[in-house]
Design a protein around this motif. Structure first.
Motif, PDB file in Angstrom:
ATOM      1  N   PHE A  39      19.043 -13.804   4.822  1.00  0.00           N
ATOM      2  CA  PHE A  39      20.074 -13.402   5.770  1.00  0.00           C
ATOM      3  C   PHE A  39      21.410 -13.258   5.059  1.00  0.00           C
ATOM      4  O   PHE A  39      21.805 -14.088   4.254  1.00  0.00           O
ATOM      5  CB  PHE A  39      20.238 -14.433   6.891  1.00  0.00           C
ATOM      6  N   GLY A  40      22.111 -12.173   5.359  1.00  0.00           N
ATOM      7  CA  GLY A  40      23.433 -11.984   4.786  1.00  0.00           C
ATOM      8  C   GLY A  40      23.590 -10.620   4.157  1.00  0.00           C
ATOM      9  O   GLY A  40      22.781  -9.718   4.348  1.00  0.00           O
ATOM     10  N   THR A  41      24.651 -10.480   3.403  1.00  0.00           N
ATOM     11  CA  THR A  41      24.995  -9.217   2.764  1.00  0.00           C
ATOM     12  C   THR A  41      24.813  -9.358   1.266  1.00  0.00           C
ATOM     13  O   THR A  41      25.279 -10.322   0.665  1.00  0.00           O
ATOM     14  CB  THR A  41      26.458  -8.847   3.091  1.00  0.00           C
ATOM     15  N   TRP A  42      24.130  -8.392   0.676  1.00  0.00           N
ATOM     16  CA  TRP A  42      23.794  -8.421  -0.744  1.00  0.00           C
ATOM     17  C   TRP A  42      24.280  -7.141  -1.410  1.00  0.00           C
ATOM     18  O   TRP A  42      23.919  -6.052  -0.992  1.00  0.00           O
ATOM     19  CB  TRP A  42      22.277  -8.521  -0.924  1.00  0.00           C
ATOM     20  N   GLU A  43      25.079  -7.278  -2.455  1.00  0.00           N
ATOM     21  CA  GLU A  43      25.522  -6.101  -3.214  1.00  0.00           C
ATOM     22  C   GLU A  43      24.327  -5.502  -3.931  1.00  0.00           C
ATOM     23  O   GLU A  43      23.508  -6.217  -4.507  1.00  0.00           O
ATOM     24  CB  GLU A  43      26.573  -6.500  -4.250  1.00  0.00           C
ATOM     25  N   ILE A  44      24.200  -4.189  -3.867  1.00  0.00           N
ATOM     26  CA  ILE A  44      23.102  -3.508  -4.566  1.00  0.00           C
ATOM     27  C   ILE A  44      23.481  -3.424  -6.038  1.00  0.00           C
ATOM     28  O   ILE A  44      24.456  -2.783  -6.409  1.00  0.00           O
ATOM     29  CB  ILE A  44      22.848  -2.106  -3.975  1.00  0.00           C
ATOM     30  N   TYR A  70      25.797  -1.958  -0.499  1.00  0.00           N
ATOM     31  CA  TYR A  70      25.206  -3.239  -0.153  1.00  0.00           C
ATOM     32  C   TYR A  70      24.051  -3.083   0.830  1.00  0.00           C
ATOM     33  O   TYR A  70      23.905  -2.050   1.468  1.00  0.00           O
ATOM     34  CB  TYR A  70      26.259  -4.189   0.431  1.00  0.00           C
ATOM     35  N   SER A  71      23.245  -4.132   0.927  1.00  0.00           N
ATOM     36  CA  SER A  71      22.211  -4.260   1.946  1.00  0.00           C
ATOM     37  C   SER A  71      22.566  -5.472   2.785  1.00  0.00           C
ATOM     38  O   SER A  71      23.070  -6.467   2.270  1.00  0.00           O
ATOM     39  CB  SER A  71      20.833  -4.471   1.311  1.00  0.00           C
ATOM     40  N   GLN A  72      22.272  -5.379   4.078  1.00  0.00           N
ATOM     41  CA  GLN A  72      22.578  -6.490   4.978  1.00  0.00           C
ATOM     42  C   GLN A  72      21.328  -6.815   5.787  1.00  0.00           C
ATOM     43  O   GLN A  72      20.776  -5.959   6.470  1.00  0.00           O
ATOM     44  CB  GLN A  72      23.723  -6.100   5.906  1.00  0.00           C
ATOM     45  N   GLN A 108      16.139  -6.986  11.333  1.00  0.00           N
ATOM     46  CA  GLN A 108      16.695  -5.655  11.152  1.00  0.00           C
ATOM     47  C   GLN A 108      17.600  -5.714   9.929  1.00  0.00           C
ATOM     48  O   GLN A 108      18.131  -6.761   9.575  1.00  0.00           O
ATOM     49  CB  GLN A 108      17.494  -5.216  12.385  1.00  0.00           C
ATOM     50  N   ALA A 109      17.765  -4.576   9.280  1.00  0.00           N
ATOM     51  CA  ALA A 109      18.607  -4.529   8.090  1.00  0.00           C
ATOM     52  C   ALA A 109      19.198  -3.136   7.952  1.00  0.00           C
ATOM     53  O   ALA A 109      18.786  -2.197   8.639  1.00  0.00           O
ATOM     54  CB  ALA A 109      17.793  -4.881   6.849  1.00  0.00           C
ATOM     55  N   LYS A 110      20.160  -3.047   7.059  1.00  0.00           N
ATOM     56  CA  LYS A 110      20.734  -1.735   6.769  1.00  0.00           C
ATOM     57  C   LYS A 110      21.174  -1.693   5.316  1.00  0.00           C
ATOM     58  O   LYS A 110      21.579  -2.701   4.740  1.00  0.00           O
ATOM     59  CB  LYS A 110      21.895  -1.408   7.701  1.00  0.00           C
ATOM     60  N   ASP A 111      21.023  -0.523   4.729  1.00  0.00           N
ATOM     61  CA  ASP A 111      21.570  -0.231   3.408  1.00  0.00           C
ATOM     62  C   ASP A 111      22.809   0.618   3.632  1.00  0.00           C
ATOM     63  O   ASP A 111      22.774   1.597   4.387  1.00  0.00           O
ATOM     64  CB  ASP A 111      20.578   0.565   2.550  1.00  0.00           C
TER      65      ASP A 111
END
Length: 101
Positions: free
Chosen positions: A36-41, A68-70, A76-79
């Motif tokens: 869970f959270g936001t990850w820098e690509i 980033y990906s969240q 659910q997620a988003k790039d």
């Protein structure tokens, strides 16, 4: 110590080898909340079954936010990637954890 551009591939090779060996020796239990959270690509894992190398990711613009990906708790997620004009391009998707994948 002066590092020339000619030494860059050699340095990257040793960094990747070091990362591979340190990751092999660490047992990681992955669970949903760890994602869970936001990850820098930062790159794309190449190869099969998670074995391979990391191809570095180049962000579109120096003045743009980082791509980033969240990952959310509702699976659910988003790039979010930024084009050269710093306009956000958003791709939404569902995700699930299958073992450590």
């Amino acid at each position: 110590m002066k590092i020339s551009i000619n030494n860059f591939p050699v340095i990257m090779f040793f960094v990747l080898i070091l990362l591979l060996f340190t990751q092999k020796g660490i047992s990681q239990e992955l669970n949903d909340t760890a994602l869970f959270g936001t990850w820098e690509i930062q790159g794309t894992l190449m190869g099969e079954n998670g074995e391979g190398w990391l191809a570095p990711h180049n962000h579109a613009g120096v003045n743009c936010e980082k791509d980033y990906s969240q990952f959310s708790e509702n699976y659910q997620a988003k790039d979010v990637r930024y084009d050269k004009d710093c306009k956000a391009i958003i791709s939404s998707f569902s995700w699930k954890l299958d073992g450590n994948t």
